[in-house]
Design an enzyme around this catalytic site. Structure first.
Site, PDB file in Angstrom:
ATOM      1  N   PHE A  63      -6.355 -12.204  -3.256  1.00 17.68           N
ATOM      2  CA  PHE A  63      -5.205 -10.955  -4.039  1.00 17.68           C
ATOM      3  C   PHE A  63      -4.531 -10.633  -2.376  1.00 17.68           C
ATOM      4  O   PHE A  63      -4.613  -9.470  -2.703  1.00 17.68           O
ATOM      5  CB  PHE A  63      -6.162  -9.707  -4.672  1.00 17.68           C
ATOM      6  CG  PHE A  63      -7.213 -10.785  -6.223  1.00 17.68           C
ATOM      7  CD1 PHE A  63      -6.162 -10.590  -6.648  1.00 17.68           C
ATOM      8  CD2 PHE A  63      -8.068 -10.588  -5.772  1.00 17.68           C
ATOM      9  CE1 PHE A  63      -7.374 -11.797  -8.423  1.00 17.68           C
ATOM     10  CE2 PHE A  63      -9.543 -11.135  -6.686  1.00 17.68           C
ATOM     11  CZ  PHE A  63      -8.130 -11.772  -7.907  1.00 17.68           C
ATOM     12  N   GLU A  72      -3.035 -15.830  -3.152  1.00 16.95           N
ATOM     13  CA  GLU A  72      -1.998 -14.922  -4.218  1.00 16.95           C
ATOM     14  C   GLU A  72      -1.382 -15.447  -5.246  1.00 16.95           C
ATOM     15  O   GLU A  72      -0.789 -16.204  -5.006  1.00 16.95           O
ATOM     16  CB  GLU A  72      -1.386 -14.300  -2.840  1.00 16.95           C
ATOM     17  CG  GLU A  72      -0.749 -13.315  -3.298  1.00 16.95           C
ATOM     18  CD  GLU A  72      -0.861 -12.275  -4.558  1.00 16.95           C
ATOM     19  OE1 GLU A  72      -0.373 -11.924  -5.823  1.00 16.95           O
ATOM     20  OE2 GLU A  72      -1.859 -11.768  -4.136  1.00 16.95           O
ATOM     21  N   CYS A  91      -8.272  -0.099  -5.844  1.00 18.04           N
ATOM     22  CA  CYS A  91      -7.958   1.629  -6.463  1.00 18.04           C
ATOM     23  C   CYS A  91      -8.463   2.165  -8.071  1.00 18.04           C
ATOM     24  O   CYS A  91      -7.949   2.471  -7.975  1.00 18.04           O
ATOM     25  CB  CYS A  91      -6.304   1.140  -6.797  1.00 18.04           C
ATOM     26  SG  CYS A  91      -5.771   0.078  -7.449  1.00 18.04           S
ATOM     27  N   GLN A 148       0.867  -1.273   0.028  1.00 17.15           N
ATOM     28  CA  GLN A 148       0.039   0.287  -0.002  1.00 17.15           C
ATOM     29  C   GLN A 148       0.882   1.160  -0.245  1.00 17.15           C
ATOM     30  O   GLN A 148       2.247   0.741   0.910  1.00 17.15           O
ATOM     31  CB  GLN A 148      -1.120   0.404   1.304  1.00 17.15           C
ATOM     32  CG  GLN A 148      -2.222  -1.220   1.340  1.00 17.15           C
ATOM     33  CD  GLN A 148      -2.929  -1.244   0.579  1.00 17.15           C
ATOM     34  OE1 GLN A 148      -3.649  -0.346  -0.412  1.00 17.15           O
ATOM     35  NE2 GLN A 148      -3.148  -2.067  -0.221  1.00 17.15           N
TER      36      GLN A 148
END
Length: 436
Positions: free
Chosen positions: A303, A323, A393, A276
């Site tokens: 994810f 992932e 995002c 992040q």
């Protein structure tokens, strides 16, 4: 039979127009109307009266969703939301697009961008939590570009919609340690790069120091490796190199451990790993996800990356982290001892968890890349999971996936907007879905 090439329209004669800016679009440009065409005008705010130059035919901007770019020549009358940019490079550097907004106008735009994307899929009445804001000087990860011309190294970010580099002297979004790396890196690359060559440098501010990944030059000779090993700033913890974006990273110097902590658990990320963008933004996202998951006892984190959400959630639930990136999976797998956490490597774009597999969980968290999670959203919509939490995002792809979930029987209860990419046209968010 060979088809004739389409005729190219002759370039339009440049025109100078006076326009009124009505709104700011999804990429941060002001939008005005002229002769039925939408004009995208950078560096403007709603309420501005602006003089602009248009070099394209206005006909190209009359279709649905289309527009024509215009060059700002002069602000004739400023709008109420105009503010003073914080950086001398603003207007050339493409790293920031919205420094010219006042604080209030900038915050309102962040929320309006997400609301607009949801409204376009029929979810515009979703309740919103207050916007979480990231302060200046907090960006802990950046990818710089460098180019050597003669004896000079241009170092910084690309200019907006251009391959030209804006040569940085300051940057108010970076952490102080990353900002302090600019001039030493410029000097280092002056020794490493041949004239005319370029490379990227991925920098991450970690516990223990700065993690550097050079993407290019394509070859490192012995002298270049020795220069990297001898690179002076004490703040650098480790250095790696890869020839290009498709190559694996090769360690060059490892001076001391460099880690990131999630809920107190240290993770050693692979070179250049995704994190992040800021500690403050991460904290806001984690708090929203934990609040949304609530008392669920069995949680899937899809994810999952390095475990940004998996590790904090594992303090109160049994978590299965999925992932696709091998490096992230390896790093997270080393931290599972003592945690209620299992890890699976799986490409969720090609092989999403099925409705049957999802049925084992009380809640599912998914945090895909900007492309969203269309296939996984379809499987979730067909599942019986009671609570789904989406992190994104990209409000546009989140809205698409949200529509899929709602069509499958979920309700979008609320959205937490997070301004993690300060002064950019990117907004992060957390959306909370419940079945029934």
């Amino acid at each position: 039979m060979k088809r004739p090439a389409p005729k190219r329209r002759p370039p339009a004669e440049p025109r100078v127009l006076d326009v009124a800016i009505a709104e700011i679009g999804g990429r941060g440009d002001g939008i005005a109307m002229a002769e039925g065409a939408r004009l995208f005008v950078p560096l403007t705010v709603p309420g501005d009266r602006a003089r602009v130059r248009v070099t394209e035919s206005l006909e190209a901007g009359t279709g649905k969703g289309e527009g024509v770019r215009a060059e700002l020549l002069e602000i004739l009358e400023p709008g109420a939301g105009r503010g003073d940019p914080a950086c001398r490079h603003f207007g050339r550097c493409g790293g920031c697009t919205l420094q010219h907004l006042s604080d209030a106008a900038y915050r309102a735009w962040n929320v309006a961008l997400v609301q607009g994307c949801l409204a376009r899929v029929g979810l515009g009445d979703t309740p919103f939590e207050p916007l979480a804001c990231t302060p200046p000087g907090a960006r802990r990860r950046a990818r710089f570009a460098a180019l050597k011309r003669g004896k000079r190294v241009w170092f910084g970010f690309n200019e907006r919609q251009s391959h030209r580099l804006a040569d940085l002297e300051e940057c108010p979004i970076l952490t102080p340690r990353l900002l302090a790396m600019i001039e030493p890196l410029r000097a280092l690359l002056g020794r490493l790069l041949p004239d005319g060559d370029d490379c990227d440098v991925v920098t991450t501010d970690l516990e223990g120091g700065i993690d550097l990944l050079l993407v290019g030059p394509r070859r490192l000779d012995r002298a270049a490796r020795e220069a990297l090993v001898a690179f002076e700033p004490e703040s650098v913890a480790r250095i790696a190199w890869q020839a290009d974006n498709r190559s694996g990273a090769e360690p060059v110097a490892n001076r001391r451990p460099a880690a990131i902590r999630f809920a107190g658990v240290p993770i050693v990320p692979p070179p250049g790993a995704f994190l992040q963008a800021s500690a403050e933004g991460e904290a806001a996202l984690v708090a929203a996800v934990r609040d949304a998951v609530g008392s669920a006892g069995r949680v899937a984190d899809l994810f999952a990356g390095l475990g940004t959400f998996s590790i904090p959630l594992s303090q109160h639930a049994a978590v299965h982290a999925v992932e696709g990136d091998a490096g992230a999976v390896a790093a997270l797998s080393k931290a599972v001892q003592g945690l209620r956490l299992t890890v699976e490597r799986r490409d969720l774009f090609e092989q999403p968890l099925t409705a049957k597999e999802l049925g084992r969980f009380d809640a599912v968290v998914f945090d895909p890349p900007r492309a969203g999670a269309a296939a996984q959203a379809e499987a979730l919509a067909a599942s019986k999971v009671r609570r789904v939490v989406g992190v994104s995002c990209n409000p546009a792809t989140f809205a698409r996936d949200a529509r899929t979930l709602v069509d499958g029987g979920y309700r979008l209860l609320k959205v937490y907007p997070v301004d993690q990419f300060l002064w950019s046209a990117h907004v992060e968010l957390v959306g909370v879905f419940e079945r029934g």
